[in-house]
Scaffold this motif. Structure first.
Motif, mmCIF file in Angstrom:
data_model
loop_
_atom_site.group_PDB
_atom_site.id
_atom_site.type_symbol
_atom_site.label_atom_id
_atom_site.label_comp_id
_atom_site.label_asym_id
_atom_site.label_seq_id
_atom_site.Cartn_x
_atom_site.Cartn_y
_atom_site.Cartn_z
ATOM 1 N N THR A 44 -2.246 3.815 1.627
ATOM 2 C CA THR A 44 -3.365 3.958 0.703
ATOM 3 C C THR A 44 -3.868 2.598 0.190
ATOM 4 O O THR A 44 -3.056 1.759 -0.214
ATOM 5 C CB THR A 44 -2.935 4.818 -0.507
ATOM 6 O OG1 THR A 44 -2.330 5.993 -0.008
ATOM 7 C CG2 THR A 44 -4.110 5.152 -1.395
ATOM 8 N N TYR A 78 -8.040 2.778 3.474
ATOM 9 C CA TYR A 78 -7.403 4.071 3.702
ATOM 10 C C TYR A 78 -7.351 4.836 2.380
ATOM 11 O O TYR A 78 -7.213 4.246 1.317
ATOM 12 C CB TYR A 78 -5.975 3.889 4.228
ATOM 13 C CG TYR A 78 -5.903 3.397 5.657
ATOM 14 C CD1 TYR A 78 -6.369 4.195 6.706
ATOM 15 C CD2 TYR A 78 -5.367 2.157 5.960
ATOM 16 C CE1 TYR A 78 -6.290 3.749 8.018
ATOM 17 C CE2 TYR A 78 -5.297 1.701 7.270
ATOM 18 C CZ TYR A 78 -5.763 2.504 8.298
ATOM 19 O OH TYR A 78 -5.694 2.057 9.586
ATOM 20 N N TYR A 138 0.091 7.302 -6.780
ATOM 21 C CA TYR A 138 -1.317 6.938 -6.757
ATOM 22 C C TYR A 138 -1.882 6.710 -8.152
ATOM 23 O O TYR A 138 -2.517 5.685 -8.415
ATOM 24 C CB TYR A 138 -2.132 8.011 -6.023
ATOM 25 C CG TYR A 138 -3.619 7.738 -6.077
ATOM 26 C CD1 TYR A 138 -4.201 6.831 -5.206
ATOM 27 C CD2 TYR A 138 -4.421 8.362 -7.021
ATOM 28 C CE1 TYR A 138 -5.553 6.552 -5.262
ATOM 29 C CE2 TYR A 138 -5.771 8.087 -7.098
ATOM 30 C CZ TYR A 138 -6.338 7.187 -6.219
ATOM 31 O OH TYR A 138 -7.670 6.898 -6.293
ATOM 32 N N LYS A 164 -3.034 2.896 -8.412
ATOM 33 C CA LYS A 164 -4.320 2.903 -7.712
ATOM 34 C C LYS A 164 -5.134 1.628 -7.915
ATOM 35 O O LYS A 164 -6.132 1.408 -7.230
ATOM 36 C CB LYS A 164 -5.142 4.108 -8.151
ATOM 37 C CG LYS A 164 -5.534 4.066 -9.621
ATOM 38 C CD LYS A 164 -6.405 5.235 -9.995
ATOM 39 C CE LYS A 164 -6.769 5.153 -11.462
ATOM 40 N NZ LYS A 164 -7.591 6.243 -11.921
ATOM 41 N N SER A 168 0.817 -1.211 0.000
ATOM 42 C CA SER A 168 0.000 0.000 0.000
ATOM 43 C C SER A 168 0.857 1.269 0.000
ATOM 44 O O SER A 168 0.414 2.316 -0.453
ATOM 45 C CB SER A 168 -0.960 -0.013 1.191
ATOM 46 O OG SER A 168 -0.306 -0.392 2.360
ATOM 47 N N LYS A 169 2.120 1.149 0.447
ATOM 48 C CA LYS A 169 3.006 2.307 0.373
ATOM 49 C C LYS A 169 3.239 2.707 -1.088
ATOM 50 O O LYS A 169 3.326 3.899 -1.401
ATOM 51 C CB LYS A 169 4.351 1.996 1.028
ATOM 52 C CG LYS A 169 4.389 2.285 2.512
ATOM 53 C CD LYS A 169 5.821 2.106 2.968
ATOM 54 C CE LYS A 169 5.998 2.438 4.431
ATOM 55 N NZ LYS A 169 7.317 1.935 4.885
ATOM 56 N N HIS A 220 0.445 4.697 -2.343
ATOM 57 C CA HIS A 220 0.523 6.070 -1.843
ATOM 58 C C HIS A 220 1.568 6.867 -2.635
ATOM 59 O O HIS A 220 1.346 8.023 -2.995
ATOM 60 C CB HIS A 220 0.881 6.057 -0.359
ATOM 61 C CG HIS A 220 0.965 7.412 0.257
ATOM 62 N ND1 HIS A 220 -0.159 8.166 0.497
ATOM 63 C CD2 HIS A 220 2.026 8.151 0.642
ATOM 64 C CE1 HIS A 220 0.219 9.321 1.020
ATOM 65 N NE2 HIS A 220 1.536 9.330 1.116
ATOM 66 N N LYS A 252 -6.228 8.189 -0.306
ATOM 67 C CA LYS A 252 -5.068 8.665 -1.035
ATOM 68 C C LYS A 252 -4.026 9.350 -0.128
ATOM 69 O O LYS A 252 -2.830 9.258 -0.363
ATOM 70 C CB LYS A 252 -5.598 9.719 -2.010
ATOM 71 C CG LYS A 252 -4.875 9.857 -3.280
ATOM 72 C CD LYS A 252 -5.757 10.744 -4.161
ATOM 73 C CE LYS A 252 -4.985 11.359 -5.275
ATOM 74 N NZ LYS A 252 -5.833 12.152 -6.163
ATOM 75 N N ASP A 253 -4.505 10.047 0.914
ATOM 76 C CA ASP A 253 -3.580 10.822 1.733
ATOM 77 C C ASP A 253 -2.985 10.040 2.891
ATOM 78 O O ASP A 253 -2.071 10.491 3.560
ATOM 79 C CB ASP A 253 -4.286 12.082 2.264
ATOM 80 C CG ASP A 253 -4.817 12.922 1.109
ATOM 81 O OD1 ASP A 253 -4.104 12.990 0.075
ATOM 82 O OD2 ASP A 253 -5.929 13.457 1.214
ATOM 83 N N ASP A 254 -3.530 8.851 3.150
ATOM 84 C CA ASP A 254 -2.951 8.025 4.212
ATOM 85 C C ASP A 254 -1.692 7.335 3.692
ATOM 86 O O ASP A 254 -1.607 7.015 2.511
ATOM 87 C CB ASP A 254 -3.957 6.954 4.649
ATOM 88 C CG ASP A 254 -5.090 7.543 5.448
ATOM 89 O OD1 ASP A 254 -4.823 8.038 6.548
ATOM 90 O OD2 ASP A 254 -6.228 7.524 4.944
ATOM 91 N N PRO A 255 -0.734 7.079 4.587
ATOM 92 C CA PRO A 255 0.491 6.422 4.100
ATOM 93 C C PRO A 255 0.232 5.012 3.563
ATOM 94 O O PRO A 255 0.941 4.547 2.695
ATOM 95 C CB PRO A 255 1.396 6.384 5.332
ATOM 96 C CG PRO A 255 0.522 6.693 6.492
ATOM 97 C CD PRO A 255 -0.633 7.488 5.988
#
Lengths: 414, 291
Positions: free
Chosen positions: A369, A362, A143, A147, A136-137, A140, A364-367
């Motif tokens: 994502t 989580y 994106y 995505k 997920s990093k 982020h 787009k702005d969470d670490p």
């Protein structure tokens, strides 16, 4: 030139075939099915439940009329636990079998190899069981490109938190333990897990005396247990997934007097008891669900119908894969289309009560994502223990059925 | 304390290696066959013993016997279905037969491995120990089964020695390993000797596999490493030399154990492999090799 020709030929053949089919059946062609490719380790304990659970979910959805009249079709591929095989399966799933989304693998290395392919082939992709934070990093970090990947299982960071939350109540508060040794296999998913352990264990009051990382192809664990015993910890905190049977059996045969507590993926599957000849007795492991544990009203019925159909309870990745088929279907319904970008938008807005808790991703702005959210009211995980040949929930209190107990060779120091 | 621990653990693992490698070297000595399906046969024995005892509930002893039986059957199957047809073939030139046997047994091993993974998953299986519990030896908590393993290995190797050196059949086997042409001139059917050797091999590999299943556990992934470890022990000891293999097994076993305890379990196999390379440089025929 060749490409152009082959596309033209394909369209022509496709059209003819479709026409022939329609004429032959004489019926109006029902809407296209929603195709979900499932790539998994069919020969591994944790992976085998993935295609089975996905099929079970699809059968249930189809029996209830599908999604807006569209059937769910599961196409599964055995990846032999290999990244290369998985990439080929992914390409085939998208290019030949025209899947709308892919559910794949419990191995982080495999998922990390597939992630760029999800981006290149613009196909929504969810993993039911890999844990590495990197999955997920990367979403982020880039994106727009990445995505398409969703992390449908807890990140290693969240797993470490879940283990620490459980350890605080069970080991520190109840059994007054003070020290621990971390024992984890050397793999992509345990790197962030170990960082998490190192950080949260001291916070809950468990001093980390030693940290042993071993190769996943270790067969003789005697020297490892010997070293651990040498530092006299109250508990061994585990991070094991590729191994499981061998350390567990040797722990029992050598009567290592220290309890094991932590992540042990193989222990989440019901067959673990038989594979270890019940040496699993007393092993404490983190899970997102378990047989007979009503995390949500959907958990127990799913586990039971899985057992009825396949003869054993699902591994942890079975629960998540089952939920994933449901929330992909739900996203297609909300998007009104199985178009990749619309599906990604809809998946981001997922709010689905599944078998493991409330699934949300989580942003787009969470670490992390596109990773599932960890926390109260969402997904917290459980601690379970092998007791009398069965997996029983021991934490958190609201689902716990029994107290923890250990085989006689375990000597609690307090 | 740690020295005793290394001494005891090293002995058990070395004895097990010795048993596994003896059959492997015997076949090479007598019939010139390098059986690369060796690891697969050992794993088949362990998985069969596990399945019989834990799934079919036939009991520990019967399970172990079934495991050895399966290894014996697989060994004969290897000989009759893979090795013999290649040796008898007129279409394969004689000088290429060795490489055909190598490839044939390698592929056969992979087939067995995939079958095991398909039917029993690639997760490790462990055979229920025949003796449970632990005893303290010199302050080292040792599983009784580890002692049992060491004793059985030594007994079986002693029996093999008696068989080869004290019985008529054994002497024929020994003679065949020295001069196969001479044996046929004496009126002994070479094929019969081969069958005896493959039988002995099957039993040895079976016992080693079941014991390994009890001691450490095996999975379909173990096939390659087991073949490789038998191969390197046998090459180190000298191809075809049973006593060389025994010595090499203890060298490798102790070297691995020392590394695991004193350096790191992660580097366990490396020094033994380095030693192998070194020995190949200064003594290509191995420790006790004849050629």
């Amino acid at each position: 030139m060749r490409n152009g020709l082959s596309v033209a030929v394909r369209i022509a053949i496709g059209a003819t075939a479709a026409g022939a089919l329609m004429m032959a059946s004489g019926a109006v062609f029902a809407a296209d099915p929603i195709r979900i490719g499932v790539i998994a380790e069919a020969q591994a304990i944790a992976g085998a439940s993935i295609p089975q659970a996905a099929q079970l979910a699809a059968d249930e959805i189809n029996a209830n009329g599908g999604v807006d009249g569209r059937k769910i079709e599961i196409i599964s591929y055995d990846n032999h636990s290999s990244s290369a095989d998985s990439v080929r399966a992914f390409q085939r799933a998208v290019n030949e079998d025209k899947v709308n989304a892919v559910i794949a693998s419990y191995i982080s290395e495999v998922v990390l190899a597939l992630e760029p392919w999800a981006s290149r082939l613009k196909t929504p992709f969810v993993t039911p069981g890999a844990a590495s934070n990197e999955i997920s990093k990367s979403v982020h970090a880039d994106y727009e490109k990445n995505k398409y990947t969703f992390h449908g299982y807890l990140t290693s960071a969240a797993l470490a938190l879940s283990v620490c939350d459980g350890a605080k109540d069970l080991l520190v508060d109840k059994l007054h333990m003070k020290t621990a040794v971390i024992m984890s296999e050397d793999a992509a998913w345990t790197k962030p897990l170990d960082v998490g352990y190192e950080e949260c264990l001291p916070k809950i009051g468990l001093k980390v005396l030693d940290h042993i990382r071993f190769s996943p192809d270790t067969t003789d664990f005697t020297p490892i247990f010997n070293k651990i015993e040498g530092s006299k910890p109250d508990v061994i905190i585990t991070g094991i997934s590729h191994v499981g049977v061998q350390p567990t059996v040797q722990w029992k045969n050598q009567q290592v007097p220290i309890p094991m507590f932590g992540i042990a993926s193989q222990a989440t599957n019901e067959t673990f008891g038989k594979d270890t000849n019940q040496a699993a007795e007393g092993v404490l492991y983190q899970g997102v669900s378990g047989p007979g544990v009503a995390v949500t009203p959907k958990s127990v019925p799913f586990a039971e119908s899985f057992k009825k159909k396949f003869g054993n309870y699902p591994s942890y990745a079975g629960y998540t894969a089952y939920d994933e088929v449901y929330y992909i279907a739900d996203a297609v319904k909300r998007a009104g289309s199985s178009d990749a970008d619309k599906l990604v938008d809809a998946l981001e807005k997922t709010d689905w009560e599944g078998t493991i808790g409330r699934v949300q991703f989580y942003g787009k702005d969470d670490p992390f994502t596109h990773s599932i959210k960890y926390g109260k009211g969402l997904i917290t995980g459980l601690m379970l223990q092998w007791q009398d040949g069965k997996q029983s929930a021991v934490w958190p209190k609201d689902v716990a059925k029994v107290d923890i107990k250990f085989p006689s060779f375990i000597k609690l120091s307090n | 304390m740690r020295a005793f621990q290394i001494l005891i653990d090293g002995f058990a693992i070395s004895a097990l290696y010795a048993l596994g490698a003896t059959g492997f070297t015997l076949i090479f000595g007598v019939s010139g066959v390098l059986n690369l399906s060796h690891g697969a046969i050992m794993v088949a024995a362990a998985v069969a013993a596990w399945a019989a005892a834990s799934v079919l509930n036939v009991g520990t002893y019967a399970g172990a016997l079934i495991g050895v039986g399966v290894a014996l059957l697989t060994a004969f199957l290897t000989y009759f279905a893979v090795v013999k047809p290649i040796q008898d073939s007129r279409r394969i030139p004689n000088e290429e037969k060795e490489i055909f046997v190598l490839t044939g047994t390698l592929l056969w091993g992979i087939m067995i491995q995939e079958l095991i993974a398909y039917f029993f998953t690639n997760n490790a299986k462990t055979v229920l120990p025949i003796v449970e519990g632990v005893v303290e030896i010199l302050g080292v908590r040792t599983p009784k089964n580890e002692i049992f393993t060491a004793i059985v290995c030594c007994l079986v190797i002693a029996l093999l020695w008696l068989l080869v050196n004290r019985t008529r059949t054994g002497k024929a086997v020994l003679a065949a390993s020295m001069n196969p042409r001479g044996v046929t001139l004496l009126g002994l059917e070479l094929t019969n000797i081969y069958i005896v050797v493959w039988g002995i091999y099957g039993i040895l590999a079976g016992i080693a596999g079941v014991l390994l299943g009890m001691f450490l556990g095996v999975s379909s992934y173990s096939v390659g490493p087991l073949t490789a470890s038998a191969f390197s022990i046998v090459v180190l000891g000298g191809l075809g030399s049973v006593s060389g293999s025994l010595i090499a097994a203890f060298v490798v076993g102790y070297l691995e154990t020392l590394t695991a305890y004193l350096v790191s379990p992660a580097y366990r196999t490396i020094p033994a492999l380095l030693l192998l390379v070194f020995v190949m440089y200064i003594r290509p025929q191995g420790l006790l090799g004849r050629r």
